[in-house]
Enzyme design. Structure first.
Site, short mmCIF file in Angstrom:
data_model
loop_
_atom_site.label_atom_id
_atom_site.label_comp_id
_atom_site.label_asym_id
_atom_site.label_seq_id
_atom_site.Cartn_x
_atom_site.Cartn_y
_atom_site.Cartn_z
N ARG A 1 44.25 -7.73 29.00
CA ARG A 1 43.46 -8.36 30.23
C ARG A 1 42.09 -8.74 30.07
O ARG A 1 41.50 -8.11 29.46
CB ARG A 1 43.32 -7.18 31.35
CG ARG A 1 44.83 -6.70 31.96
CD ARG A 1 44.64 -5.30 32.35
NE ARG A 1 43.77 -5.36 33.81
CZ ARG A 1 44.32 -4.96 34.89
NH1 ARG A 1 45.83 -4.64 34.87
NH2 ARG A 1 43.53 -4.96 36.22
N ASP B 1 59.29 -2.78 38.47
CA ASP B 1 58.22 -2.69 39.07
C ASP B 1 57.03 -2.76 37.74
O ASP B 1 57.75 -2.41 36.80
CB ASP B 1 58.03 -1.24 39.89
CG ASP B 1 56.71 -1.00 40.29
OD1 ASP B 1 55.88 -1.84 40.74
OD2 ASP B 1 56.02 0.18 40.12
#
Lengths: 349, 1226
Positions: free
Chosen positions: B671, B425
């Site tokens: 990001r 995950d």
């Protein structure tokens, strides 16, 4: 530090050692739980392996030689009499012979002593194809009864030889009931050789397993007579042939100690054996043998052990040499990194 | 929570354009469907007492995940135990041991069985008790419940009833499924975090019905009365149908009003709700699946061995039976001394078949030693101890949260050593879900000097590698020149990174902000050449968002409640730059701006005219504001690709520079978002606004499309200001861990519920992706495809997959790496039966696979696909409830503990506090446990074959009567006392190499997945060894003790003596064997092995002396009968040596001529070469990596290749060196 130690009281030292112990213990616990206990990690390096093989081989060969020598020094006479002792007319129907009580079972034979036999000379009877190790047979005894007599008469394991005419049998069970009953006596010339039949059973058996106050009761009174009868006046602990017989053998061929001749027999002596051929081995075609044997520290005549030691020792040395050769021809340096799997592929490709 | 609640009630719906528009006026006709079956639930709000009587008595809010209770434990647990075939077999054997058929006493069968079953049941009970405690923790949580007359009081969760009114405060979990009535916001909106349900990190908005909005204070509930009719409990999380009958009007309800149990209230001070579904009726509990019981591959393989052995057992029993028939029928009648037939009919020559049947049973029990019950006990014990070691490992202990690693089941320890694919995950597992503002690019200038984790580690690695090479001097280009060129560049990077490291240590970290650049900090930005752009940049940061400020009353510092952590990071950054967002009103945003010119900050008000919020489709958000000078500005932030498409001609001034920076940031694993703005004239705005208002107020299906279209009109012709780079803070050590795992040959897939860009960024951050890697993105343009064209969509995807596969096939460059990125929607097609194998084949070819936007169900499906498609062992790791499916599906499920949600941990087999511990768990513990269990099982079979077969051989000499040559007690103790502890110590303590070496040579791990230690060859080898040993032991003893006297005193050996001598040989042979098998001796092993042998003699002494009434035959067998006989000792020596000779020769031959990796390493370690020759050691360490295309090392290699290529070019222009470019590879 030392100054401190001297001036401080013993109590302090004790406390110190206690805390030291504690820290040691906690260190141990830490190492244990972290799986980092100090460990010895032996590595089987070629020199080590070769020397192990070599050394073990060198130890084995002398052991083998000594054992073989011991075994070879045993003098053994084996005389099979089950056929010979049946009179000519009965040879075709031995079973009828053995079952007929009216026929004398007496049988004589002369044996020549091939080599000097040093006393004590052990007398054995050897039975063949006789399954003393059969489960039904092995279980058919009552050890408590043997020791304590009728006080312990829960002889269900002894069935069917547990009771006779509603009275319990002591000693009960198939083993005792089928007690071997051939007898032997020996003479050299005209002089009888004394056969000592004492101390042929294990001491512990005599003293602890067969009761001194237990006498045979109601024994061999049934319709079927198995083997020997027992003197009801002698306690079980003194009935040594019974005690020996009750030690069931491991294999269907077995020898049991009959007695000892406590005189030396010279080479070329001729002794005559006078035996009563009572025991029925004819119904299952088992052989009966009489064995006279001396013994050594190794026991009886047993070449196998010595030969095994010698051959294994030799093969160990042989393997050591093969390894040595392989190692010399194709040495792999100790801890050589080129053998690591990640170093192979570039080489092969 | 304490200092926070000073803000006025807001109508949040005004801020939003898309997500929270009001429902359309009630459509009465819709409520008709809430009738009949499936919709029978009636809830009387505020009247829980009604629900205490039938028929409205619904289940309580008490939850229980336990398997048993006090009453059912015994029958149920016993039933469970005897469902195992092995236990049933042993039970049968134990039952038979009570009959005369049995060759030995009943205790020797019953006692071990009772022990095994008791131990397993105790383990079950303990595990269930832990579950119970966990449940009670939840059940006893307190909730604020309406008692009477508008007074609320606390009640434990388990006491809640349907119909209760509860008040839930910020950051609390909902105790049951609730109907939202009202919230602290005026318009009844609340934010919900559903991480535990679906793993999505962004907050969801829920809103109350208009009619219940007034119920926003405790006293208003005094007379509240309403009735809800709704659907019955069901597991569907995203649907809800019901109606609320309130004030004699009926209002329809939809999922928007439902707050689900186990989700959390966020950014909202409090909400009121009515309990609708309690306890096991709640949707999350309905979703809970029983965790499947997992068994390791080794255990499954062991089952096969057991079947083989069982067949063998039946076979030899059959032989024995045939022998028995022959003997019984032909010979037994002649053996007068046996007096057959006996009472029980066990030996009846007249009924040979009946007797043979009895005998078959006897034989099965007698040879039962081939399938030892103690194997199960020992494995159970060993695994529990291994699990304790895993739990105790300080290197897997997280000091911050105080959580150790936890092996929740001990069944799978060895499976850890055979993992092939890791499915991970993302959020909470790889990342901490914390964003740090790290760098920015403003007007074409890059700011921010601190390096990201990725850069740091990469630089470190590179320096290390270059050092190593330099020293070895085997560079492809000559050393001297290489250093001249490579040196400065590398050193430069080192200097920068090392400085940064210092800085991190020195400075107090601000959460969400790790930017460092004196050019912008402390008002210095004013001196920069582009200060206007910088100002604009800061304003966009502080204005373009939907967050709410909250002031800590003690320190006066603002914290922000933002929908996404990025936004929070921007606001913190803006605050640090001197643009502190301090207040939001209905229509305005207030920012305290601090200029270097003045000491005091000036508070400015910006009127928010419109807000176009962020959706995953739009990938951007904008605000339109009017500043104090009445200037209208559109401020926009969004994904770079989107923004760049929407720039005006003259807005592209910095495009090129910004693009370059964005690439660098991407490479550094950050990001990125691009920021842009646009000035609007008054008319422009008003014409647009008319249209926007129209779209906003329209109803129907096309409302959203309309809004989007209108927003689109506005968000164009932008002017680029700059870009931000936010570090999605990876958890500690994640990149290193991934690197190591990749070197150990493991494949890593990331399955995330997050959007594609985020996932790709994280891929970069963890070095799963790198610049220059070919990305195969498979996505479906579902928008373009009309619903009924499923077939077309599938074909499209299939085409993409085939293209990808082709591309890989065609690729010649050995260094080329491919990454597969696929999104959830596409995955639904790709996972269909006819496609999944194409998909899997492509995925296997790719170095890294990232699946984005996958639902929990899909995670499980992907896991199953990998597990079943490749047949390899998969490990799933995750932290949230959305990972539960995957964790349960995978061969091994690992949960990240220490976070709030416990679902993942509860479903997992192993729980670790941080992802980085996975390395140690697999590479050290997995490796060890695999080898230990494998060796242990092999040895166990060897040992029992060696022992069991001697019993069989003896039968041939005992007329197949079922008599054993050994005493009952010897046989009983053989597995329990005499040989059990060494084998357990092998299973618990054995280490082929120590933990450090395991970590240094990750390639050693591959021995597990390749199953080198438990393949059939090895298993049969051990079995053959057992067969050989049994033959040697039996026949040597038989020959030696055949008929001759064995002592000087002339006595011959009886069965007891032979049996004891033989047993002595067995004990010696198997214990020496295990000593040869082990490679790691602490004093424990020494003690246990020599102790086992000593134990045998001690036992003989004690047993021999013990009450002779017990077992008379073995009386004084050692001291009186055997010990004085030299032949006894020499036989023991001979047999022991001969038994172990072939094995010793075999292993020394193997070590000398076909060494395995761990042999060499053992030798290096043993001869201390690693210390003497450090170069060799480190060279081998770097070589020992598996060829991998992901992870730092691969990345650094790629970079070095690139760098060298460049150097080479430079160099070749200068001199005449002819080394080919980029050939060197380490």
């Amino acid at each position: 530090m030392e100054m401190d130690g001297r001036s401080s009281s013993s109590a302090v030292i004790e406390a110190d050692s206690v805390s030291l112990q504690q820290s040691r213990r906690s260190k141990f616990i830490h190492q244990f739980t972290q799986q980092s206990l100090p460990a010895c990690k032996p590595v089987l390096s070629p020199p080590f392996v070769i020397s192990v093989f070599f050394v073990v081989g060198l130890i084995f060969i002398p052991i083998g030689i000594v054992a073989l020598h011991a075994s070879r020094s045993v003098v053994e006479i084996v005389y099979r009499y089950d056929g010979e002792c049946v009179p000519e007319p009965y040879r075709s129907n031995k079973l009828a012979y053995i079952k007929d009580d009216s026929i004398s079972k007496n049988c004589s034979k002369s044996l020549k002593i091939p080599k000097h036999m040093k006393a004590p000379i052990y007398i054995y009877y050897q039975l063949d194809n006789y399954y003393q190790n059969h489960r039904r047979y092995v279980k058919s005894r009552n050890d408590k009864q043997l020791l304590h007599g009728l006080k312990y008469h829960d002889a269900s394991s002894c069935h069917p030889e547990d009771a006779n005419h509603g009275h319990p049998i002591v000693p009960c069970g198939l083993i005792a009931w089928s007690l071997f009953n051939d007898t032997y006596s020996f003479s050299r010339g005209v002089v009888d050789l004394k056969v000592n039949r004492k101390n042929i059973a294990w001491k512990s058996d005599r003293e602890h397993k067969f009761g001194k106050q237990v006498y045979p009761v109601n024994f061999q009174n049934g319709t079927l007579i198995g083997g020997a009868n027992l003197d009801p006046n002698i306690p079980l602990s003194d009935q040594e042939d019974l005690i020996v017989w009750m030690r069931t053998s491991a294999l269907p061929t077995f020898r049991k100690l009959y007695g000892r001749i406590e005189e030396d027999l010279d080479a070329d002596d001729v002794i005559s054996v006078n035996l009563f051929n009572n025991y029925n081995t004819y119904s299952f075609s088992g052989s009966k043998k009489l064995v006279l044997s001396t013994s050594t520290w190794l026991g009886g005549h047993n070449d196998f052990l010595g030969i095994a030691y010698i051959s294994i020792g030799t093969s160990l040395i042989f393997i050591a040499f093969v390894f040595l050769l392989l190692h010399v021809n194709n040495p792999r340096p100790y801890g050589d990194t080129s053998n690591l799997s990640w170093n192979w592929k570039p080489i092969s490709s | 929570m304490a200092g926070g609640r000073i803000r006025a009630k807001l109508r949040r719906s005004n801020l939003y354009t898309f997500a929270c528009h009001r429902p359309h006026p009630t459509e009465e006709d819709k409520t008709d469907e809430i009738e009949g079956p499936g919709y029978s639930r009636i809830v009387h709000c505020n009247k829980p007492h009604i629900h205490e009587i039938k028929p409205l008595k619904y289940c309580t809010n008490y939850i229980s995940t336990t398997k048993y209770n006090f009453l059912t434990f015994l029958p149920k647990a016993i039933f469970e135990q005897f469902r195992r075939v092995a236990n049933l077999y042993f039970l049968l054997a134990a039952a038979l041991s009570l009959t005369p058929v049995s060759p030995f006493g009943p205790m020797s069968m019953i006692a071990p069985l009772a022990f095994v079953v008791g131990l397993s049941m105790a383990k079950e009970a303990l595990e269930d008790w832990r579950r119970f405690i966990q449940d009670m923790k939840v059940n006893l949580r307190k909730a604020s419940v309406h008692k009477e007359g508008g007074v609320f009081g606390l009640k434990p969760w388990m006491k809640l009833r349907v119909g209760d009114i509860v008040k839930v405060e910020k950051d609390q979990f909902f105790p049951a499924d609730l109907l939202l009535l009202s919230s602290s916001y005026e318009d009844g909106i609340c934010y919900v975090e559903t991480m535990n349900l679906d793993g999505e990190t962004n907050l969801k908005v829920k809103r109350a019905l208009e009619v219940t909005l007034s119920l926003d204070d405790d006293p208003t509930f005094e007379g509240f009365d309403a009735t809800i009719r709704c659907e019955d409990p069901n597991p569907n999380l995203y649907t809800f149908v019901g109606k609320l009958d309130y004030n004699s009007r009926v209002h329809p309800l939809d999922p928007n009003q439902i707050l689900l149990r186990d989700s959390k209230l966020r950014n909202t001070a409090y909400v009121y709700g009515v309990v609708i579904f309690t306890g096991h009726d709640s949707k999350v509990m309905q979703n809970a699946t029983k965790s499947p019981s997992k068994r390791s591959r080794i255990e499954k393989q062991m089952d096969k061995i057991i079947y083989i052995l069982f067949s063998f057992l039946v076979f030899i029993s059959f032989i024995s039976g045939v022998g028995f028939i022959v003997k019984t029928k032909n010979d037994l009648p002649h053996w007068w001394y046996l007096q057959v037939p006996d009472r029980e009919g066990l030996f009846d020559p007249n009924k040979p078949l009946q007797s043979a049947f009895y005998h078959l049973v006897t034989a099965l029990m007698l040879y039962g030693y081939l399938i030892p019950i103690s194997l199960y006990v020992s494995i159970e014990v060993v695994k529990v101890l291994q699990a304790i070691f895993i739990n105790q490992d300080l290197n897997m202990y997280d000091e911050e949260s105080g959580t150790p690693a936890q092996a929740r089941t001990s069944n799978l320890n060895e499976e850890l050593g055979q993992v092939d694919t890791i499915l991970s995950d993302k959020t909470g597992t790889l990342t901490c879900n914390q964003m740090d503002f790290l760098k920015c690019s403003i007007a074409g200038t890059a700011y921010g000097t601190r390096a990201s984790d990725v850069e740091l580690a990469a630089a470190k690695q590179m320096v290390m590698d270059m050092d190593g090479q330099g020293q070895n001097g085997n560079g492809n280009f000559s050393e001297k020149n290489g250093h001249e060129f490579a040196g400065p560049e590398i050193q430069l990077e080192t200097v920068i990174t090392s400085k940064d490291e210092d800085a991190i240590n020195n400075k107090n970290p601000i959460k969400g902000f790790s930017f460092e650049d004196s050019r912008l900090m402390n008002g210095n930005w004013f001196k920069e050449p582009n200060e206007n752009n910088i100002l604009l940049f800061f304003r966009i940061l502080s204005l373009c968002h939907t967050a709410i400020p909250e002031q800590n009353q003690e320190t006066g510092v603002f914290t922000y409640e933002a929908e996404s952590p990025d936004e929070g990071a921007f606001l913190v950054a803006a605050r640090e730059f001197g643009f502190e967002f301090c207040k939001r009103t209905q229509s305005s945003v207030f920012v305290r701006e601090k200029y270097p010119s003045s000491q005091e900050p000036t508070e400015r008000e910006f009127k928010v005219l419109a807000l176009l919020d962020f959706t995953s489709k739009r990938k951007r958000m904008s605000v339109i504001i009017r500043d104090e000078k009445d200037q209208i500005l559109l401020l926009c932030k969004g994904a770079d690709s989107i923004i760049f498409d929407r720039l005006s001609k003259n807005g592209r001034m910095y495009e090129e520079a910004t693009r370059k920076h964005l690439n660098e940031y991407g490479e550094a694993g950050l990001r990125t978002l691009a920021l842009a703005y646009k000035k609007l004239s008054e008319e422009e705005y008003s014409t647009w606004n008319d249209e926007f208002t129209k779209a906003k107020t329209s109803f129907g299906a096309d409302r959203e499309a309309n809004l989007e279209r209108v927003s689109d009109l506005m968000e164009k012709d932008l002017i680029l200001v700059g870009a931000t780079a936010v570090e999605d803070k990876l958890q500690k050590g994640v990149p290193q861990c991934i690197d190591k795992l990749a070197q150990a040959g493991l494949k890593i897939w990331v399955l995330t519920g997050d959007k594609m860009e985020t996932a790709i960024n994280i891929g970069f951050a963890c070095s799963l992706l790198r610049q220059g890697m070919r990305q195969i993105c498979i996505s479906s343009n579902l928008d373009a495809i009309v619903q009924d064209c499923r077939q077309a969509a599938k074909e499209d995807i299939l085409q993409q997959i085939t293209n990808g596969t082709e591309m890989i096939k065609v690729e010649k460059d050995p260094h080329a790496a491919f990454a597969l990125i696929i999104d959830g929607k596409t995955l639904t097609y790709a996972l269909e039966d006819d496609m999944k194998h194409h998909f899997l084949n492509l995925a296997i070819e790719c170095a890294s696979v990232i699946c984005c936007r996958v639902s929990p169900k899909q995670k499980a499906l992907v896991t199953r696909l990998v597990k079943e498609g490749t047949g390899k062992i998969t490990l799933a790791i995750g932290d949230g409830a959305n990972d539960v499916g995957m964790i349960q599906e995978a061969d091994i499920g690992v949960g990240i503990s220490g976070c709030e949600g416990m679902q993942a941990v509860m479903a997992s087999d192993f729980a670790i506090a941080e992802f980085q511990f996975l390395e140690r768990l697999l590479v050290v513990h997995g490796h060890w446990c695999y080898k230990r269990i494998a060796q242990m099982i092999c040895y166990f079979f060897y040992k029992n074959i060696a022992f069991g077969l001697t019993i069989f051989y003896f039968e041939a000499f005992a007329g197949f009567s079922g008599q054993s040559v050994y005493d009952d007690w010897y046989m009983l103790l053989f597995n329990v006392v005499l040989t059990s502890l060494p084998v357990i110590s092998l299973g618990v303590f054995e280490q082929d190499v120590d933990s450090e070496v395991c970590l240094q040579f990750p390639a050693l791990y591959q021995q597990g997945p390749k199953n080198l230690f438990f393949d059939w060859q090895r298993i049969f080898g051990w079995m053959a060894n057992g067969l050989y040993t049994s033959l040697v032991i039996f026949f040597l003893n038989i020959v030696i003790f055949y008929d001759q006297a064995f002592r000087l005193e002339g006595q011959t050996a009886d069965m007891v003596a032979v049996g004891t001598a033989m047993m002595t040989c067995v004990i010696w042979a198997v214990n020496v064997q295990i000593a040869l098998t082990m490679s790691h001796f602490t004093w424990i092993q020494h003690f246990l092995i020599s102790g086992s042998i000593t134990m045998w003699y001690l036992f003989l002494l004690v047993y021999g002396e013990m009450a002779y009434s017990l077992r008379v035959n073995a009386f004084r067998v050692l001291i009186e009968i055997l010990a004085p006989a030299p032949i006894y000792w020499s036989t023991t020596l001979l047999v022991t040596v001969l038994c172990n000779l072939p094995y010793l020769a075999h292993i020394s031959f193997q070590r000398s001529f076909k060494p395995l990796d761990h042999h060499i390493i053992q030798e290096i370690k043993y001869s201390r070469k690693d210390i003497e020759d450090g170069h060799m050691w480190s060279r081998e360490r770097s070589k020992a990596r598996q060829k991998t295309k992901i992870g730092f090392t691969a990345r650094v290699d790629a970079k070095i290749r690139q760098l060298k290529g460049r150097l080479q070019k430079k160099y070749s222009t200068m001199s005449t060196c002819h080394h080919p470019i980029g050939q060197q590879q380490t």
